[in-house]
Design an enzyme around this catalytic site. Structure first.
Site, PDB file in Angstrom:
ATOM      1  N   GLU A 155       0.754  -1.047   0.120  1.00 34.77           N
ATOM      2  CA  GLU A 155       0.030   0.002   0.057  1.00 34.77           C
ATOM      3  C   GLU A 155       0.797   1.261   0.019  1.00 34.77           C
ATOM      4  O   GLU A 155       0.554   2.237  -0.944  1.00 34.77           O
ATOM      5  CB  GLU A 155      -0.637  -0.015   1.352  1.00 34.77           C
ATOM      6  CG  GLU A 155      -2.092  -1.006   1.262  1.00 34.77           C
ATOM      7  CD  GLU A 155      -3.081  -0.756   0.444  1.00 34.77           C
ATOM      8  OE1 GLU A 155      -3.219   0.481  -0.255  1.00 34.77           O
ATOM      9  OE2 GLU A 155      -3.621  -1.597  -0.234  1.00 34.77           O
ATOM     10  N   ILE A 156       2.048   1.344   0.900  1.00 32.54           N
ATOM     11  CA  ILE A 156       2.876   2.478   1.217  1.00 32.54           C
ATOM     12  C   ILE A 156       3.507   2.777  -0.213  1.00 32.54           C
ATOM     13  O   ILE A 156       3.796   3.695  -0.723  1.00 32.54           O
ATOM     14  CB  ILE A 156       3.509   2.605   2.371  1.00 32.54           C
ATOM     15  CG1 ILE A 156       2.662   2.529   3.589  1.00 32.54           C
ATOM     16  CG2 ILE A 156       4.717   3.603   2.366  1.00 32.54           C
ATOM     17  CD1 ILE A 156       3.265   2.440   4.799  1.00 32.54           C
ATOM     18  N   ALA A 234      12.086   4.301   4.837  1.00 34.04           N
ATOM     19  CA  ALA A 234      10.975   4.708   5.728  1.00 34.04           C
ATOM     20  C   ALA A 234      10.204   3.406   6.073  1.00 34.04           C
ATOM     21  O   ALA A 234       8.805   3.458   6.407  1.00 34.04           O
ATOM     22  CB  ALA A 234      10.184   5.584   4.940  1.00 34.04           C
ATOM     23  N   GLY A 235      11.066   2.171   5.847  1.00 35.23           N
ATOM     24  CA  GLY A 235      10.295   0.793   5.896  1.00 35.23           C
ATOM     25  C   GLY A 235      10.596   0.353   7.434  1.00 35.23           C
ATOM     26  O   GLY A 235      10.025   0.857   8.241  1.00 35.23           O
ATOM     27  N   ARG A 236      11.495  -0.318   7.732  1.00 36.06           N
ATOM     28  CA  ARG A 236      12.103  -0.863   8.930  1.00 36.06           C
ATOM     29  C   ARG A 236      13.610  -0.692   8.853  1.00 36.06           C
ATOM     30  O   ARG A 236      14.216  -1.187   8.005  1.00 36.06           O
ATOM     31  CB  ARG A 236      11.597  -2.359   9.095  1.00 36.06           C
ATOM     32  CG  ARG A 236      10.188  -2.493   9.478  1.00 36.06           C
ATOM     33  CD  ARG A 236       9.727  -1.671  10.813  1.00 36.06           C
ATOM     34  NE  ARG A 236       8.347  -1.495  11.150  1.00 36.06           N
ATOM     35  CZ  ARG A 236       7.588  -0.801  10.824  1.00 36.06           C
ATOM     36  NH1 ARG A 236       8.047   0.395  10.342  1.00 36.06           N
ATOM     37  NH2 ARG A 236       6.205  -0.694  11.441  1.00 36.06           N
ATOM     38  N   ASP A 260      14.054   7.334   7.996  1.00 36.60           N
ATOM     39  CA  ASP A 260      13.034   7.547   9.257  1.00 36.60           C
ATOM     40  C   ASP A 260      13.160   6.450  10.323  1.00 36.60           C
ATOM     41  O   ASP A 260      12.469   6.531  11.469  1.00 36.60           O
ATOM     42  CB  ASP A 260      11.886   7.729   8.705  1.00 36.60           C
ATOM     43  CG  ASP A 260      10.782   8.219   9.702  1.00 36.60           C
ATOM     44  OD1 ASP A 260      10.981   9.093  10.389  1.00 36.60           O
ATOM     45  OD2 ASP A 260       9.679   7.763   9.667  1.00 36.60           O
ATOM     46  N   GLU A 265      16.786   1.121  16.662  1.00 35.78           N
ATOM     47  CA  GLU A 265      15.994   2.296  17.138  1.00 35.78           C
ATOM     48  C   GLU A 265      15.826   1.834  18.569  1.00 35.78           C
ATOM     49  O   GLU A 265      15.218   0.902  18.844  1.00 35.78           O
ATOM     50  CB  GLU A 265      14.794   2.145  16.106  1.00 35.78           C
ATOM     51  CG  GLU A 265      13.854   3.452  16.264  1.00 35.78           C
ATOM     52  CD  GLU A 265      12.890   3.380  15.383  1.00 35.78           C
ATOM     53  OE1 GLU A 265      11.538   3.685  15.750  1.00 35.78           O
ATOM     54  OE2 GLU A 265      13.097   3.346  14.254  1.00 35.78           O
ATOM     55  N   HIS A 283      11.387   8.645  13.281  1.00 32.38           N
ATOM     56  CA  HIS A 283      10.247   7.601  13.016  1.00 32.38           C
ATOM     57  C   HIS A 283       8.975   8.509  13.106  1.00 32.38           C
ATOM     58  O   HIS A 283       8.347   8.015  13.974  1.00 32.38           O
ATOM     59  CB  HIS A 283      10.395   6.593  13.961  1.00 32.38           C
ATOM     60  CG  HIS A 283       9.676   5.506  13.273  1.00 32.38           C
ATOM     61  ND1 HIS A 283       9.875   3.961  13.760  1.00 32.38           N
ATOM     62  CD2 HIS A 283       8.657   5.330  12.599  1.00 32.38           C
ATOM     63  CE1 HIS A 283       9.130   3.489  13.174  1.00 32.38           C
ATOM     64  NE2 HIS A 283       8.416   3.787  12.503  1.00 32.38           N
ATOM     65  N   ILE A 284       8.947   9.374  12.045  1.00 32.68           N
ATOM     66  CA  ILE A 284       7.690  10.060  11.892  1.00 32.68           C
ATOM     67  C   ILE A 284       6.978   9.800  10.865  1.00 32.68           C
ATOM     68  O   ILE A 284       5.991  10.488  10.324  1.00 32.68           O
ATOM     69  CB  ILE A 284       7.909  11.591  12.007  1.00 32.68           C
ATOM     70  CG1 ILE A 284       8.990  11.981  10.841  1.00 32.68           C
ATOM     71  CG2 ILE A 284       8.599  12.060  13.474  1.00 32.68           C
ATOM     72  CD1 ILE A 284       9.130  13.565  10.768  1.00 32.68           C
ATOM     73  N   GLY A 285       7.054   8.781  10.266  1.00 33.04           N
ATOM     74  CA  GLY A 285       6.174   8.245   8.888  1.00 33.04           C
ATOM     75  C   GLY A 285       4.782   8.617   8.965  1.00 33.04           C
ATOM     76  O   GLY A 285       4.485   9.112   7.966  1.00 33.04           O
ATOM     77  N   ASN A 286       3.939   8.313  10.026  1.00 35.39           N
ATOM     78  CA  ASN A 286       2.602   8.319  10.088  1.00 35.39           C
ATOM     79  C   ASN A 286       2.553   9.448  11.011  1.00 35.39           C
ATOM     80  O   ASN A 286       1.120   9.439  11.544  1.00 35.39           O
ATOM     81  CB  ASN A 286       1.890   7.075  10.285  1.00 35.39           C
ATOM     82  CG  ASN A 286       2.259   6.256  11.472  1.00 35.39           C
ATOM     83  OD1 ASN A 286       2.827   7.048  12.459  1.00 35.39           O
ATOM     84  ND2 ASN A 286       2.243   5.139  11.425  1.00 35.39           N
TER      85      ASN A 286
END
Length: 318
Positions: A155-156, A234-236, A260, A265, A283-286
């Site tokens: 989706e992303i 921006a995944g993991r 991100d 982490e 880590h501000i992706g969403n």
């Protein structure tokens, strides 16, 4: 009345939904909840709303004798031992789709930020200033017309591809399966990982983590990339060997990186902070009001369904 334990503050829209139906206890301490507090909180709870940064392992699950659902506040769920939860007949859910637009926007924002040296330019303007426009001053790379390689066309990743299409980019993607319908929809081409790395100007990681993807991007993969390429994660975090990334940047094997998420982490690998050709975000992706509100609604609604004897919508461990 059944108890719901929330392992960290969530937006009020979801919190209020839960309070209409259940006894709700929420951890409101500073930072990430410690394990002892989590285990004490869930010991008599029927539902746990876990936060992506909360480790829900076997010990935590065993401490909760009444637990029926772990509703994970996040699209990912590698912080939860989903297999063990299934053995205990506990549903684990996540919050997919709520993060799609926000994380795709952040991904493409990182593409622009690192290519056009936006963060670097902001820092220069605030600290040293500059002498005015000059032909050779502070050049970056254009994004339009370049090739983007997307690792993970879910989706992303698909939403990233649509944004890339607006910049007239050629779109490559790789993943475990070819997605012909998506190819037709967004004009993407399926290739193997090595071909993607060799040809992409911008490589974005938008895949969810599983052990098979650990260090998918490592020393040998950086050797395949163009010297003008940028890596955006921006995944993991653990998908990238960050020690190898730092070396690739220092040796100018690639042009830059934007991250991100991080391998260890919330710790950031030594070397990344000191490199000017790296953009790092926490880590501000969403992290938008819209996405976080929607996520709180999803965990609340799935919890309500489960505790009312219905099937939650977003079970990840069926």
């Amino acid at each position: 009345m059944e108890k719901v334990y929330i392992a960290g503050a969530i937006p009020e829209v979801g919190l209020n939904l839960l309070k209409e139906h259940f006894e709700v206890e929420m951890y409101e301490g500073e930072g990430i909840i410690d394990k002892a507090t989590l285990m004490e909180g869930v010991k008599d709870a029927s539902a746990l709303i876990s936060i992506l940064s909360t480790n829900v392992d076997q010990e935590v699950i065993d401490s909760a004798s009444n637990l029926k659902i772990i509703a994970n506040y996040g699209a990912g769920f590698n912080n939860v031992d989903v297999k063990y939860a299934r053995e205990k007949d506990i549903d684990v859910t996540n919050t997919p789709k709520a993060s799609t637009a926000s994380t795709a926007e952040l991904t493409f924002g990182l593409v622009l930020a690192v290519a056009r040296r936006i963060v670097e330019g902001d820092k220069l303007s605030r600290t040293q200033g500059f002498d005015g426009w000059a032909p050779l001053f502070f050049r970056g790379r254009e994004v339009s017309g370049k090739t983007i390689g997307i690792i993970g066309l879910g989706e992303i990743g698909s939403a990233v591809a649509k944004r890339a299409k607006a910049f007239d980019m050629d779109i490559l993607y790789t993943g475990p399966h070819q997605k012909k319908e998506k190819e037709r929809e967004i004009g993407a081409k399926y290739v193997d990982l090595n071909t993607l790395l060799e040809n992409a100007d911008f490589i974005t990681i938008n895949a969810a983590y599983n052990p098979d993807l650990h260090h998918m991007i490592d020393t040998e993969q950086f050797k395949l990339m163009k010297s003008t390429a940028y890596l955006i994660n921006a995944g993991r975090g653990p998908i990238v060997n960050e020690e190898a990334l730092v070396k690739a940047l220092e040796d100018k094997q690639i042009e830059g990186a934007a991250l991100d998420v991080y391998e260890f982490e919330p710790e950031i690998t030594e070397g990344l902070k000191s490199l000017d050709n790296v953009v790092i975000t926490p880590h501000i992706g969403n992290a938008t009001y819209e996405a976080r509100d929607m996520m709180s609604k999803i965990v609340a609604n799935d919890t309500i369904k489960k505790l009312n004897g219905e099937t939650p919508q977003f079970i990840v461990n069926k």
